[in-house]
Design a protein around this motif. Structure first.
Motif, PDB file in Angstrom:
ATOM      1  N   ALA A 127      31.307  57.406  64.312  1.00  0.00           N
ATOM      2  CA  ALA A 127      30.075  56.703  64.782  1.00  0.00           C
ATOM      3  C   ALA A 127      29.272  57.564  65.408  1.00  0.00           C
ATOM      4  N   ALA A 128      29.665  58.765  66.274  1.00  0.00           N
ATOM      5  CA  ALA A 128      28.835  59.438  66.855  1.00  0.00           C
ATOM      6  C   ALA A 128      27.799  60.302  65.984  1.00  0.00           C
ATOM      7  N   ILE A 129      28.339  60.844  64.787  1.00  0.00           N
ATOM      8  CA  ILE A 129      27.749  61.718  64.118  1.00  0.00           C
ATOM      9  C   ILE A 129      26.835  60.842  63.039  1.00  0.00           C
ATOM     10  N   THR A 130      27.575  60.158  62.433  1.00  0.00           N
ATOM     11  CA  THR A 130      26.902  59.298  61.369  1.00  0.00           C
ATOM     12  C   THR A 130      25.811  58.270  61.443  1.00  0.00           C
ATOM     13  N   ILE A 131      26.101  57.525  62.491  1.00  0.00           N
ATOM     14  CA  ILE A 131      25.199  56.444  62.835  1.00  0.00           C
ATOM     15  C   ILE A 131      23.962  56.881  63.070  1.00  0.00           C
ATOM     16  N   PRO A 132      23.817  57.813  64.157  1.00  0.00           N
ATOM     17  CA  PRO A 132      22.269  58.466  64.521  1.00  0.00           C
ATOM     18  C   PRO A 132      21.925  59.199  63.229  1.00  0.00           C
ATOM     19  N   LEU A 133      22.574  59.983  62.431  1.00  0.00           N
ATOM     20  CA  LEU A 133      22.145  60.655  61.468  1.00  0.00           C
ATOM     21  C   LEU A 133      21.480  59.772  60.174  1.00  0.00           C
ATOM     22  N   HIS A 134      22.252  58.854  59.878  1.00  0.00           N
ATOM     23  CA  HIS A 134      21.412  57.869  58.854  1.00  0.00           C
ATOM     24  C   HIS A 134      20.512  57.123  59.293  1.00  0.00           C
ATOM     25  N   TRP A 135      20.768  56.723  60.524  1.00  0.00           N
ATOM     26  CA  TRP A 135      19.390  55.963  61.164  1.00  0.00           C
ATOM     27  C   TRP A 135      17.975  56.784  61.383  1.00  0.00           C
ATOM     28  N   ALA A 136      18.223  57.943  61.414  1.00  0.00           N
ATOM     29  CA  ALA A 136      17.195  59.025  61.820  1.00  0.00           C
ATOM     30  C   ALA A 136      16.530  59.531  60.506  1.00  0.00           C
ATOM     31  N   THR A 137      17.367  59.781  59.593  1.00  0.00           N
ATOM     32  CA  THR A 137      17.161  60.501  58.458  1.00  0.00           C
ATOM     33  C   THR A 137      16.788  59.637  57.124  1.00  0.00           C
TER      34      THR A 137
END
Length: 393
Positions: free
Chosen positions: A181-191
């Motif tokens: 959750a900590a790595i892929t949720i913001p990564l997918h949302w931002a990029t």
């Protein structure tokens, strides 16, 4: 062939490719390889049968294959940002269910939830992003993406092993859920792209849809070819340890050789770049099928020495690595990049189900044929059939 609907250039595109690749490493490492590493420990701590634990995991893979049809359609219609971000959140939630499961039924239910997440975040979803973003320039980004994904087990297998020595398996999966959750949720949302630009209404090529494509003989011949190739390659290479031991290698050496087969996949993904992409689409498929038939036949008939058997296995692994990318490009090579997610979801579902069954297919065929060498020979024959049917794709 359709042109890319998203063809951004410059640092932002390279950054998005790097982010997507990191997401694949983390997602594959946690949603797939972690369970492979942890299954014996789960069985030891719970007393649940190992067969039942692996069956629950395999059931999640089947759900992933089926859900991939819907995920592909959503990726085409709504873009990848929401779909893959929600997929990451669902995956983390599924892992929490797995970690807290009081019995096998809840444990299996957690993996079914994870299967939904796998459909939204693993290779098939990422292939849609790459294909829609880069269009005809997709081959190099696809190679980069799968090279990164190939390191998922290298990165996460030791991490999971260390966690299991320090924590119980339940705490380990809670930690992994938090990391996902900590790595892929913001990564997918931002990029990831929020949506795809509207396709050019004056595009000279016809727009293919799932319903129009699956009514064609070409689609079904391609499906049959890729299923046969997948079953042949995966069944033989996943059974490499008993096959090598049958030929006189020790268990430790055979296990090392299996790891080198995995390393061979990385080589095969690089070699994918030199396959003939400017020719008719069936040529790369037929070439990979023919190479698979040759290498599997050699695994069946060559008695030794050990170094030669290991070398043949590495080549088989390279063919398997190239097969992943040939499959990723198959739909776009024939029906363009528009509606790729929808068409590829339907195309990949039976192949993914077949791949999920291959750990059982190899030993079952070996039992019926009398040896693992005979099983490898049968799989070589199956790959030969695939090389023949590839001409019709």
């Amino acid at each position: 062939m359709s042109q890319p609907v998203r063809a951004d250039a410059g640092p932002s595109t390279r950054l998005r490719l790097a982010a997507l690749s990191i997401g694949q490493v983390v997602s594959w490492g946690i949603l797939y390889y972690a369970m492979i590493v942890a299954a014996p420990e789960v069985a030891r701590e719970t007393g649940w049968p190992l067969v039942a634990i692996t069956a629950a995991f395999s059931a999640g893979l089947v759900v992933s294959a089926l859900a991939g049809v819907v995920a592909g359609r959503l990726l085409d219609q709504r873009g990848p940002r929401v779909v893959m971000t929600v997929g990451s959140a669902v995956g983390a939630s599924g892992l929490v269910v797995v970690a807290l499961a009081p019995n096998l039924i809840v444990f299996a239910s957690g993996w079914l939830v994870c299967g939904l997440a796998q459909a939204a975040v693993l290779y098939q979803a990422a292939f849609t992003v790459i294909t829609r973003r880069y269009g005809e320039r997709r081959h190099t980004p696809l190679t980069v993406l799968t090279l990164a994904g190939g390191f998922a087990s290298t990165v996460f297998a030791p991490i999971v092993a260390v966690l299991l020595t320090a924590l119980d398996w339940r705490s380990t999966f809670l930690v992994l859920a938090a990391v996902l959750a900590a790595i892929t949720i913001p990564l997918h949302w931002a990029t990831l792209e929020r949506s795809w630009p509207q396709a050019d209404e004056h595009h000279p090529h016809p727009e293919h849809t799932v319903s129009s494509v699956i009514r064609t003989r070409r689609f079904w011949m391609l499906e049959i070819t890729m299923i046969a190739l997948t079953v042949a390659l995966f069944s033989a290479t996943l059974a490499a340890v008993p096959l090598y031991m049958e030929k006189g290698l020790t268990f430790e050496f055979a296990a090392l050789a299996l790891g080198l087969i995995g390393a061979g996949q990385v080589v095969g993904r690089v070699l994918f770049l030199v396959l003939p992409h400017g020719t008719r689409p069936w040529v790369p498929v037929a070439l990979v099928c023919a190479l698979a038939a040759i290498t599997l036949a050699l695994l069946a008939v060559v008695p030794g020495p050990p170094w030669l058997l290991v070398l043949i296995g590495v080549v088989a692994g390279a063919v398997r690595g190239a097969q992943t990318l040939v499959q990723a490009s198959a739909v776009a090579d024939r029906w363009g990049t528009r509606n790729y997610g929808s068409i590829n979801g339907a195309f990949a579902a039976p192949i993914t189900i077949a791949a999920a069954l291959t750990p059982a297919i190899g030993p079952a065929v070996a039992a019926g044929a009398g040896s693992f060498a005979a099983m490898a020979a049968i799989m070589a024959g199956l790959a030969s059939v695939a090389a023949f049917t590839a001409r019709a794709t």
